[in-house]
Design a protein around this motif. Sequence first.
Motif, PDB file in Angstrom:
ATOM      1  N   UNK A  13       0.814  -1.206   0.000  1.00 39.77           N
ATOM      2  CA  UNK A  13       0.000   0.000   0.000  1.00 39.77           C
ATOM      3  C   UNK A  13       0.852   1.262   0.000  1.00 39.77           C
ATOM      4  N   UNK A  14       2.118   1.071   0.202  1.00 40.15           N
ATOM      5  CA  UNK A  14       3.019   2.227   0.293  1.00 40.15           C
ATOM      6  C   UNK A  14       3.429   2.720  -1.094  1.00 40.15           C
ATOM      7  N   UNK A  15       3.674   4.063  -1.230  1.00 40.36           N
ATOM      8  CA  UNK A  15       4.095   4.579  -2.544  1.00 40.36           C
ATOM      9  C   UNK A  15       5.411   3.955  -3.020  1.00 40.36           C
ATOM     10  N   UNK A  16       6.226   3.468  -2.093  1.00 39.13           N
ATOM     11  CA  UNK A  16       7.542   2.943  -2.476  1.00 39.13           C
ATOM     12  C   UNK A  16       7.431   1.582  -3.153  1.00 39.13           C
ATOM     13  N   UNK A  17       6.265   0.900  -3.012  1.00 41.01           N
ATOM     14  CA  UNK A  17       6.132  -0.478  -3.494  1.00 41.01           C
ATOM     15  C   UNK A  17       6.312  -0.569  -5.009  1.00 41.01           C
ATOM     16  N   UNK A  18       5.631   0.346  -5.717  1.00 35.83           N
ATOM     17  CA  UNK A  18       5.656   0.263  -7.187  1.00 35.83           C
ATOM     18  C   UNK A  18       7.060   0.487  -7.772  1.00 35.83           C
TER      19      UNK A  18
END
Lengths: 295, 699
Positions: free
Chosen positions: B530-535
């Motif tokens: 769910x974190x922006x860093x995942x993608x």
Amino acid sequence: MGKYFEPAELVKFSGLFVIAKTVVNGFFAGLHPGAKKGASSDFAEHREYAPGDELKRLDWKVLGKTDRYYIKEYREESTLNCNILLDCSASMDYASGQISKFKYAVYLAAVLSYLLSKQHDKAGLTAFNTKTMEALPPKAGKAHLTLLLDSLEKLKPVGATGVAGVLKETISRVKGKGIYILISDLYGEQAEIIKQARLLAAGKNEVIIFQVLDHEEINFSFKEPQTFEGLEDIETIPALPDMIQEEYKKILREFTDGYKNAFHGFGIDYVLLSTKTPLEEALVHYLARRARVGK
Amino acid sequence: MNFSFFNPAFLYTLPLVFIPVLIHLFSVKKSRVQKFPEIKFIKLAVKQTLIKIRLRQLLLLLLRILMIIIIILVFSRPVIHLIKNNPGGSEKPQTLCLLLDNSYSLGAVFKNSSSFERGKEACLKLLASLKESDSVSFALMSNRVKPLTKGFTSDLAATAEQIKNANLSFNTTSVAAGLNYGYSELKQSPGSKKQIIVVTDLALHGFNNEFKLFKDYDRNVNLIFVDVSEKASNLALAGLTASSPASEEPVKISFTVENYSDTKYLKTPVSLVMNKVKAAYGFIDSYPGKKSVKNLYFSPEKKETETGYVRLEAGDALAADNIAYVTARAPEKSRVLLVDGDLKIAQFQNETFFLKLALNPEERFFGEVIATVCVPGELGGKNLFDFKAVFLCNVESFTPLIAAKLKEYLGEGGNLVYFLGDRINAKDYSKLEPELFPAFISGSEEGLFRMDPANTSVNHPVFRQTFAVELAKAGFYRHYNLAPKKNSFAVSSFTNGAPFMLENKGIKGKQGKVVIFPFPADREWSDFPMRPAYLPFVQELAKYLTENTGKEDTASIFVGETFKRTFSPAETPVKLELTVPNGAPVVYIPKNNVFEFAGTVTPGIYTLQYSNKKGERKTESFAVNLDVLSGESDFKKQDQEGIKRALPESTSFFLIKDYKNIASEVLVLLRGKELTRPLIILLLLLFTFEGILSLRRFL
């Protein structure tokens, strides 16, 4: 008259004046101004009349114009005693051209004697090498002049030089004051010569020294290697003149400058003459200088 | 430096030097006796000038001895040899290895003539000055040496013809290669006077490599460098690359213009020609000693390969490096396989849901990665070689067959990524071979953990592009404790010190990468997806794993390099046709699935055509360019000191800067310089001096 005196020469020198540097006592005689004033044709100055003065010396023209008593005074002409000391040593016999140093010196002595005689001065001659060879006391008159010139003609250069000794001897003989003219190449003990010349001049005598050297002695312009042999001694030395010329000239210059500097300031006139210098020119130059000194 | 004489017999008259000595010793000049009034001054003068006289006489003696020596030398005609190891006088035959630099920088034009033409002219002049008894070998020199004569020959006319017909290459300079050739050639020659003459532009980079390693180095061989360059300015195109961020976007052609001159070039026109049509153009400013970057864009025609070139319209000395060729492929999508060990009916509950979304966000973004999802049971039927990476997400365990298949895939360059979830059998995993799973699993921990940026290799490609700080915000409630095996290391760790990401190390050959995460890829144990860093993290991971997977990057090579194309067994054609620039197609047969071509002598587009086993006609192209960045386009020259440093110590070498007088200068070096004229001048001077000294009162 001797062979030295051409009439043209007599005329040439008669216009000049030998002027003594120091003032001798006595009266004016001839062209030399004396230190004493007296009755003479040469007016000196005016002086106020004082009782006891001779009336004939009173200036009447001044008395007439101003009503004052003035005595006219005149210079007394003196008679000059001149001794010419001529070096007759063997070294004077050297001649690279037609005229030897000795001959040149004799001519100079003759001219001077004649000049003195013409001025009614007394001319004497002392010819010497190590000792006095010929001595004529100073006298005036044509007869003495003739005697003097004859003596000059008979002189031959021979033997070693003894300028200092002769000067010393001269000093011992000096009576009164006069002019001493030394004509020599001045070889010998330089210090001793200087000493004696100064002593001679110290007695209020006028001393004039003509050092006569040969043209080659001054310039040393020999080309080829030479073995030089002394005229007064038997020593010899081989040399390459072109190699030592500059050094020799330097040494000789030191020698002549030694005299020049030593005499300057002692009332001694020193003139270096080469045998190529015209005799007249030397005398004219000298007498002109003498006249300037006297003024 | 040594001497020889044309008429050595005259040297026997040298004892004549004793003549002036004897004259000086025995000549006694007879002198005349001269009476003189006073000799003490003469004595004094002689005494004071004696040293000067002796010195002068000694000087005269020395002068006269010297003059006699010089007179004898003038008659014996001495010759000075500037180069060593040149025995036997100047008449012995010479053995010359003549190397003419034909690297492309020699194409630099100055006053209507190129350095190469001047070099040829210099070689011909030199050849014309040689004697019939001399022998010569001629070769063209670049990083490849091309001999044009067979060994050494005395047929100077035939060699001259070879020189006239010599051509410039597109290679770079390597003086070392030339000298190596020269030394080995001369080693086989029986002559005693051996020289290597290198006619070159002395390009600085040509002296860079392996100078101390000459195989047949011989210190008795003299090296003569002849500089034929003239001062010129040059611009060069370099670093041409084609890139396309996505298939829908125009292709970007980026390149740099190197300015190797002292002047600035403003608004130089530059054009891009693709598929023989002018596709784009622009202007570029370049400044002395600097490089300028420029991008040009074009829309691809959907061809298999688009080919073209960029041309710089600069009026500089060297035209060859103003053009660079490029091929642009339509962007190739990377395929990855996601193995979902916990497939659910609701798609978003799948183990691989977030991963797939991040790898290929479909309608929202253009992705470069195509992800295929399968279950562990399908693994046996999949051709893993179609995928660049296999993501194993929460897979319980592996049958020996699957394990063997995965190991083979790994060995052939495939990459494996493990996401460990609650379904895995930790014991089975730990038992796997270290190549397949390079870690031990020792239980799991619960709590709140975060990634520790301070304990992360920020230089690792995955983390370099991702903000480690953003990653650290993700909360993990549980993770396995991993212990790396010998062949792995922790790239990143949790705040409690347990590994966050593990990767294998010491990879040999084609073997692929293995990456292990001790948590699943979904939201089960963390809020990471769910974190922006995942993608970006997943994108970088995919990029890292899918790049350079064994396939040669053959889009562009340099002149002289070997082109190599490896086919998969399914694609390998029986024969293929290669068309070189300005040439006709030539048929080749690939060996062992590999086609190799070494004849890349000309820059340009090379086209490869073949039919694969399915009967499909394929066309591939590759660009061959000048190796501009080797420094060949830079006209900086090596100087005398630099050459000296580059060569082995004790090498005798000479540098001739005036190529116009090559014949006379080389002849002076080869045959020596006769000293008669300077000796006569010296003699005249000594005569004059002696005359002055002996005639004038000099001292």
